[in-house]
Design a protein around this motif. Sequence first.
Motif, PDB file in Angstrom:
ATOM      1  N   PHE A  27      15.281  25.528 -74.891  1.00 36.25           N
ATOM      2  CA  PHE A  27      15.051  25.401 -73.465  1.00 36.25           C
ATOM      3  C   PHE A  27      13.800  26.167 -73.065  1.00 36.25           C
ATOM      4  CE2 PHE A  27      15.650  25.187 -69.035  1.00 36.25           C
ATOM      5  CZ  PHE A  27      15.479  26.461 -68.523  1.00 36.25           C
ATOM      6  N   VAL A  28      12.962  25.543 -72.225  1.00 38.48           N
ATOM      7  CA  VAL A  28      11.740  26.186 -71.755  1.00 38.48           C
ATOM      8  C   VAL A  28      11.808  26.438 -70.247  1.00 38.48           C
ATOM      9  CG1 VAL A  28       9.250  25.929 -71.460  1.00 38.48           C
ATOM     10  CG2 VAL A  28      10.346  25.155 -73.578  1.00 38.48           C
ATOM     11  N   ALA A  29      12.056  25.392 -69.482  1.00 40.64           N
ATOM     12  CA  ALA A  29      12.063  25.530 -68.023  1.00 40.64           C
ATOM     13  C   ALA A  29      12.783  24.339 -67.408  1.00 40.64           C
ATOM     14  CB  ALA A  29      10.648  25.612 -67.476  1.00 40.64           C
ATOM     15  N   THR A  30      13.291  24.554 -66.198  1.00 41.99           N
ATOM     16  CA  THR A  30      13.928  23.454 -65.503  1.00 41.99           C
ATOM     17  C   THR A  30      13.790  23.626 -63.997  1.00 41.99           C
ATOM     18  OG1 THR A  30      15.933  22.070 -65.458  1.00 41.99           O
ATOM     19  CG2 THR A  30      16.247  24.431 -65.249  1.00 41.99           C
ATOM     20  N   SER A  31      13.801  22.502 -63.296  1.00 43.41           N
ATOM     21  CA  SER A  31      13.754  22.459 -61.839  1.00 43.41           C
ATOM     22  C   SER A  31      15.023  21.747 -61.382  1.00 43.41           C
ATOM     23  CB  SER A  31      12.498  21.694 -61.394  1.00 43.41           C
ATOM     24  OG  SER A  31      12.525  21.449 -60.006  1.00 43.41           O
ATOM     25  N   ILE A  32      15.912  22.521 -60.793  1.00 50.34           N
ATOM     26  CA  ILE A  32      17.232  22.020 -60.407  1.00 50.34           C
ATOM     27  C   ILE A  32      17.249  21.753 -58.909  1.00 50.34           C
ATOM     28  CG2 ILE A  32      19.694  22.532 -60.291  1.00 50.34           C
ATOM     29  CD1 ILE A  32      18.748  22.200 -63.122  1.00 50.34           C
ATOM     30  N   GLY A  33      17.611  20.541 -58.528  1.00 45.88           N
ATOM     31  CA  GLY A  33      17.654  20.191 -57.121  1.00 45.88           C
ATOM     32  C   GLY A  33      18.944  20.635 -56.465  1.00 45.88           C
ATOM     33  N   TYR A  45      14.229  27.719 -63.325  1.00 46.58           N
ATOM     34  CA  TYR A  45      14.724  28.670 -64.314  1.00 46.58           C
ATOM     35  C   TYR A  45      13.847  28.561 -65.558  1.00 46.58           C
ATOM     36  CZ  TYR A  45      18.856  28.412 -61.344  1.00 46.58           C
ATOM     37  OH  TYR A  45      19.722  28.435 -60.274  1.00 46.58           O
ATOM     38  N   TYR A  46      13.709  29.684 -66.256  1.00 51.98           N
ATOM     39  CA  TYR A  46      12.840  29.729 -67.423  1.00 51.98           C
ATOM     40  C   TYR A  46      13.543  30.383 -68.597  1.00 51.98           C
ATOM     41  CZ  TYR A  46       9.224  28.705 -64.006  1.00 51.98           C
ATOM     42  OH  TYR A  46       8.475  28.117 -63.021  1.00 51.98           O
ATOM     43  N   GLY A  47      13.132  29.959 -69.780  1.00 57.01           N
ATOM     44  CA  GLY A  47      13.587  30.649 -70.969  1.00 57.01           C
ATOM     45  C   GLY A  47      12.945  32.024 -71.059  1.00 57.01           C
ATOM     46  N   ASP A  48      13.616  32.960 -71.686  1.00 59.45           N
ATOM     47  CA  ASP A  48      13.129  34.335 -71.734  1.00 59.45           C
ATOM     48  C   ASP A  48      11.762  34.431 -72.391  1.00 59.45           C
ATOM     49  OD1 ASP A  48      16.415  35.828 -72.308  1.00 59.45           O
ATOM     50  OD2 ASP A  48      15.384  35.256 -70.457  1.00 59.45           O
ATOM     51  N   SER A  49      11.492  33.603 -73.375  1.00 54.94           N
ATOM     52  CA  SER A  49      10.242  33.711 -74.125  1.00 54.94           C
ATOM     53  C   SER A  49       9.030  33.224 -73.338  1.00 54.94           C
ATOM     54  CB  SER A  49      10.360  32.940 -75.439  1.00 54.94           C
ATOM     55  OG  SER A  49      10.597  31.572 -75.189  1.00 54.94           O
ATOM     56  N   VAL A  50       9.251  32.505 -72.249  1.00 55.57           N
ATOM     57  CA  VAL A  50       8.121  31.969 -71.484  1.00 55.57           C
ATOM     58  C   VAL A  50       8.061  32.516 -70.065  1.00 55.57           C
ATOM     59  CG1 VAL A  50       8.248  29.843 -72.830  1.00 55.57           C
ATOM     60  CG2 VAL A  50       9.294  29.924 -70.547  1.00 55.57           C
ATOM     61  N   LYS A  51       9.053  33.295 -69.685  1.00 57.21           N
ATOM     62  CA  LYS A  51       9.111  33.815 -68.321  1.00 57.21           C
ATOM     63  C   LYS A  51       7.872  34.632 -68.013  1.00 57.21           C
ATOM     64  CE  LYS A  51      13.367  34.552 -67.442  1.00 57.21           C
ATOM     65  NZ  LYS A  51      14.716  35.157 -67.361  1.00 57.21           N
ATOM     66  N   GLY A  52       7.262  34.338 -66.858  1.00 56.89           N
ATOM     67  CA  GLY A  52       6.060  35.051 -66.455  1.00 56.89           C
ATOM     68  C   GLY A  52       4.772  34.410 -66.940  1.00 56.89           C
ATOM     69  N   ASN A  55       0.336  29.351 -69.392  1.00 54.81           N
ATOM     70  CA  ASN A  55      -0.742  30.328 -69.450  1.00 54.81           C
ATOM     71  C   ASN A  55      -0.477  31.352 -70.556  1.00 54.81           C
ATOM     72  OD1 ASN A  55      -1.914  29.092 -67.158  1.00 54.81           O
ATOM     73  ND2 ASN A  55      -0.793  30.456 -65.775  1.00 54.81           N
ATOM     74  N   SER A  56      -1.523  32.051 -70.933  1.00 55.21           N
ATOM     75  CA  SER A  56      -1.413  33.107 -71.953  1.00 55.21           C
ATOM     76  C   SER A  56      -0.656  32.605 -73.179  1.00 55.21           C
ATOM     77  CB  SER A  56      -0.710  34.337 -71.371  1.00 55.21           C
ATOM     78  OG  SER A  56      -1.393  34.824 -70.233  1.00 55.21           O
TER      79      SER A  56
END
Length: 129
Positions: free
Chosen positions: A47-53, A62-69, A87-88
């Motif tokens: 899991f990387v990221a999701t946009s929940i309606g 919401y974001y996975g811990d490894s990509v947060k920020g 980014n980064s």
Amino acid sequence: QVQLVESGGGSVQAGDSLRLSCAASGLSFSSYDMGWFRQVPGKEREFVATSIGTVGSIYYVYYGDSVKGRFTISRDKAKNTAYLQMNSLKPEDTAVYYCASGYDVGKYYYIDPRKYLYWGQGTQVTVSS
């Protein structure tokens, strides 16, 4: 039928940025939850990221811990397109990235790929050090 088409992958250096796009068709884009996952050979889809309606067209992200920020998910309802701004970038971000869509995925199960009904074909992201 439903189609999700990713684009924007490529080969970059560590520290660079990329923006992935996911063009959706055949579904009511505003009503569906949109997510991004990634996978490397021999490993499970991550899991990387999701946009929940929610009610009232408010979207929680919401974001996975490894990509947060570092990564940001967004959506453009007028274009029926979801985006993943990365980014980064790090070498460990190297993977095939998949766009996914589901109806009522929910805020408790969004990391589970089985909750998403539709998937794109994937786009390769390679980050070299």
